[in-house]
Design a protein around this motif. Sequence first.
Motif, PDB file in Angstrom:
ATOM      1  N   LYS A  13       0.816  -1.156   0.002  1.00  0.00           N
ATOM      2  CA  LYS A  13      -0.165   0.048   0.134  1.00  0.00           C
ATOM      3  C   LYS A  13       0.627   1.298  -0.061  1.00  0.00           C
ATOM      4  O   LYS A  13       0.508   2.181   0.758  1.00  0.00           O
ATOM      5  CB  LYS A  13      -1.106  -0.069   1.188  1.00  0.00           C
ATOM      6  N   HIS A  14       1.862   1.310  -1.124  1.00  0.00           N
ATOM      7  CA  HIS A  14       2.553   2.523  -1.164  1.00  0.00           C
ATOM      8  C   HIS A  14       1.529   3.439  -1.821  1.00  0.00           C
ATOM      9  O   HIS A  14       0.658   3.181  -2.453  1.00  0.00           O
ATOM     10  CB  HIS A  14       3.749   2.400  -2.254  1.00  0.00           C
ATOM     11  N   THR A  15       1.509   4.805  -1.380  1.00  0.00           N
ATOM     12  CA  THR A  15       0.661   5.714  -1.933  1.00  0.00           C
ATOM     13  C   THR A  15       1.233   6.822  -2.701  1.00  0.00           C
ATOM     14  O   THR A  15       0.542   8.040  -2.946  1.00  0.00           O
ATOM     15  CB  THR A  15      -0.049   6.261  -0.848  1.00  0.00           C
ATOM     16  N   ASP A  16       2.218   6.429  -3.494  1.00  0.00           N
ATOM     17  CA  ASP A  16       2.962   7.407  -4.478  1.00  0.00           C
ATOM     18  C   ASP A  16       1.997   7.827  -5.619  1.00  0.00           C
ATOM     19  O   ASP A  16       1.801   8.862  -6.198  1.00  0.00           O
ATOM     20  CB  ASP A  16       4.339   7.021  -4.892  1.00  0.00           C
ATOM     21  N   ASP A  91       5.324  -3.423   7.044  1.00  0.00           N
ATOM     22  CA  ASP A  91       6.070  -4.841   6.409  1.00  0.00           C
ATOM     23  C   ASP A  91       6.066  -4.631   4.915  1.00  0.00           C
ATOM     24  O   ASP A  91       6.355  -5.430   4.309  1.00  0.00           O
ATOM     25  CB  ASP A  91       5.485  -6.004   7.075  1.00  0.00           C
ATOM     26  N   ALA A  92       5.981  -3.241   4.256  1.00  0.00           N
ATOM     27  CA  ALA A  92       5.854  -3.044   2.742  1.00  0.00           C
ATOM     28  C   ALA A  92       6.979  -3.836   2.180  1.00  0.00           C
ATOM     29  O   ALA A  92       6.989  -4.480   1.087  1.00  0.00           O
ATOM     30  CB  ALA A  92       5.503  -1.672   2.453  1.00  0.00           C
ATOM     31  N   ALA A  93       8.275  -3.411   2.716  1.00  0.00           N
ATOM     32  CA  ALA A  93       9.438  -4.109   2.003  1.00  0.00           C
ATOM     33  C   ALA A  93       9.390  -5.586   1.743  1.00  0.00           C
ATOM     34  O   ALA A  93      10.059  -6.152   0.974  1.00  0.00           O
ATOM     35  CB  ALA A  93      10.661  -3.581   2.693  1.00  0.00           C
ATOM     36  N   ALA A  96       6.741  -6.777  -0.774  1.00  0.00           N
ATOM     37  CA  ALA A  96       7.042  -6.286  -2.031  1.00  0.00           C
ATOM     38  C   ALA A  96       7.506  -7.445  -2.957  1.00  0.00           C
ATOM     39  O   ALA A  96       7.117  -7.415  -4.212  1.00  0.00           O
ATOM     40  CB  ALA A  96       8.086  -5.108  -2.129  1.00  0.00           C
ATOM     41  N   GLY A  97       8.257  -8.256  -2.486  1.00  0.00           N
ATOM     42  CA  GLY A  97       8.628  -9.366  -3.239  1.00  0.00           C
ATOM     43  C   GLY A  97       7.871 -10.749  -3.457  1.00  0.00           C
ATOM     44  O   GLY A  97       8.195 -11.638  -4.081  1.00  0.00           O
ATOM     45  N   VAL A  98       6.915 -10.650  -2.631  1.00  0.00           N
ATOM     46  CA  VAL A  98       5.854 -11.795  -2.477  1.00  0.00           C
ATOM     47  C   VAL A  98       4.833 -11.727  -3.792  1.00  0.00           C
ATOM     48  O   VAL A  98       4.274 -10.842  -3.896  1.00  0.00           O
ATOM     49  CB  VAL A  98       5.090 -11.985  -1.134  1.00  0.00           C
ATOM     50  N   ALA A  99       4.862 -12.914  -4.390  1.00  0.00           N
ATOM     51  CA  ALA A  99       3.832 -13.098  -5.864  1.00  0.00           C
ATOM     52  C   ALA A  99       2.760 -13.349  -5.215  1.00  0.00           C
ATOM     53  O   ALA A  99       1.709 -12.937  -5.970  1.00  0.00           O
ATOM     54  CB  ALA A  99       4.694 -13.851  -6.846  1.00  0.00           C
TER      55      ALA A  99
END
Length: 108
Positions: A13-16, A91-93, A96-99
Amino acid sequence: MTHVVTEACINCKHTDCVEVCPADAFREGRNFLVIDADTCVDCMACVPACPTNAIYADSDVPADQRKFIALNAELARDWPSIVKRRDPLPDAARWAGVAAKFDQLQHP
């Protein structure tokens, strides 16, 4: 055409993307964002802004992510608008790599 948030956003949930959206088309759930197709102006500003590459034009959504087209439409009806950037989930980082994380999606 509209744009769709896919599985890569779950638990990140990045909000960029929200920050660059001129139409305020994003809606916010607990651990996921969606795009309201009725509000999206197809400017594509959100696509390069997403650090997890979770946003696609609806015609370009990968086959294994096509269910997110209907899911965005469904959830956008009930979730509140988000118009300002916020910090990503804690825990976004890690996520991020979980498919495969569809089972982690939190929605009522």
